[in-house]
Enzyme design. Structure first.
Site, mmCIF file in Angstrom:
data_model
loop_
_atom_site.group_PDB
_atom_site.id
_atom_site.type_symbol
_atom_site.label_atom_id
_atom_site.label_comp_id
_atom_site.label_asym_id
_atom_site.label_seq_id
_atom_site.Cartn_x
_atom_site.Cartn_y
_atom_site.Cartn_z
ATOM 1 C CG HIS A 1 -1.879 1.166 1.206
ATOM 2 N ND1 HIS A 1 -3.159 1.059 0.691
ATOM 3 C CD2 HIS A 1 -1.747 2.448 1.605
ATOM 4 C CE1 HIS A 1 -3.774 2.217 0.799
ATOM 5 N NE2 HIS A 1 -2.930 3.085 1.343
ATOM 6 C CB CYS A 2 1.995 3.372 -2.720
ATOM 7 S SG CYS A 2 3.133 4.742 -3.016
#
Length: 342
Positions: free
Chosen positions: A150-151
């Site tokens: 998850h960026c």
């Protein structure tokens, strides 16, 4: 998840962080255009070359921003949730006994991938067995196929359907940093060839160039390192999640098909359509008609055809019987077979 334009854009719950990324890209390029590139318009023999530097900076920045928004506003590969656990995997004791009922539910299964067994886990939140390489994101609260990470800079999960655009965004950002750094250094060189013969005098005359070179030098270590790391991951057909979690296990990589085939699969293969119809209208579930005083079900629904009540046992009926047994005999224990769900 956050939906915009009737479900055409699907952003993560931390979509606000996307604005920070836009600022970090646009502001340096704006400084480059205003304080550096415009002074280079007449510095070349070819009159159009100076303008080309300015135009290239603007056009390439727009391209990087488009990649950013495509990465952030695309379904990363969310696995549809189930309304109840898979019926074929639930086993329970005979309800006629006076012993506590124990539900047996396997949390791990084995599937064959490229001729080798791979374990898939059951997700309690989504009530499905995760496909291979799938993981549940605690931030988005969804199972994502080929979950990479998850960026926070994109505000979205990076998975099967947007990893390609994420890699192009990171690598293109690296090129943009190198471009801004090079143009700023070129302007300092022109100043030194003119009225400011030393580096110190040239930097003092153009502090914006110094600030841009320092900023880009720092960013190149970050986005350039990411580009190199993800190039390695693609060449070996790994995800960030797999690399950090399984690299110490010494297990073979069943997805590695060779460098060229791995790049073909990740970068050039056709992206599968989303498993969700985010633009479809929500259909309400038809509720069962209430029972009358005699305990029988009404024959007719208002405005609809006759409702037929079947006697086939499904999971809802089974759980109803268990609930009735619990009311008469006490609590029941639910046991999930072995391992953690993560």
């Amino acid at each position: 998840m956050r939906f915009f334009f009737g479900g055409r854009l699907i952003f993560g719950p931390d979509v606000k962080s996307l604005g920070v990324s836009v600022i970090l890209i646009v502001v340096p390029v704006a400084f480059l255009c205003v304080f550096v590139a415009r002074h280079l318009r007449h510095r070349f023999r070819a009159y159009d070359a100076g303008y080309a530097i300015l135009i290239m900076a603007v056009v390439y920045t727009i391209y990087v921003l488009l990649l950013l928004f495509v990465t952030a506003g695309r379904d990363p590969g969310i696995v549809p949730r189930a309304s109840h656990p898979p019926e074929e995997d639930i086993h329970y004791d005979d309800l006629s006994h006076d012993t506590p009922i124990r539900l047996q539910f396997p949390r791990v299964k084995e599937v064959i991938v490229n001729g080798m067994p791979v374990k898939v886990k059951y997700c309690e939140t989504c009530m499905v067995y995760r496909p291979p390489r799938c993981s549940h994101c605690s931030i988005c609260n969804n199972c994502v196929e080929r979950f990479d990470h998850h960026c926070p800079w994109v505000g979205q999960c990076i998975g099967k359907r947007n990893y390609r655009y994420f890699f192009l965004f990171v690598s293109s950002s690296t090129v943009l940093c190198i471009y801004v750094f090079a143009i700023s250094a070129l302007y300092i060189k022109f100043l030194m060839d003119g009225d400011y013969p030393t580096v110190w005098k040239a930097l003092k005359h153009s502090p914006a160039s110094l600030a841009l070179m320092i900023y880009c030098f720092i960013c190149i270590w970050f986005v350039g390192g990411l580009t190199g790391f993800h190039t390695y991951l693609i060449s070996t057909n790994q995800t960030t999640y797999e690399n950090f979690r399984y690299r110490s296990d010494g297990r073979p990589n069943v997805y590695d098909q060779g460098c060229l085939s791995n790049f073909q699969e990740v970068v050039f293969a056709k992206i599968q359509p989303s498993k969700h119809k985010f633009r479809a209208h929500i259909q309400e579930e038809v509720q069962a008609p209430p029972a009358n005083d005699a305990g029988e079900v009404e024959d007719e629904l208002v405005g609809g055809p006759r409702a037929k009540v079947g006697d086939d046992l499904d999971i809802d009926g089974d759980l109803l019987k268990i609930s009735q047994w619990q009311h008469n005999h006490g609590d029941i224990d639910i046991e999930m077979g072995g391992g953690n769900a993560n």
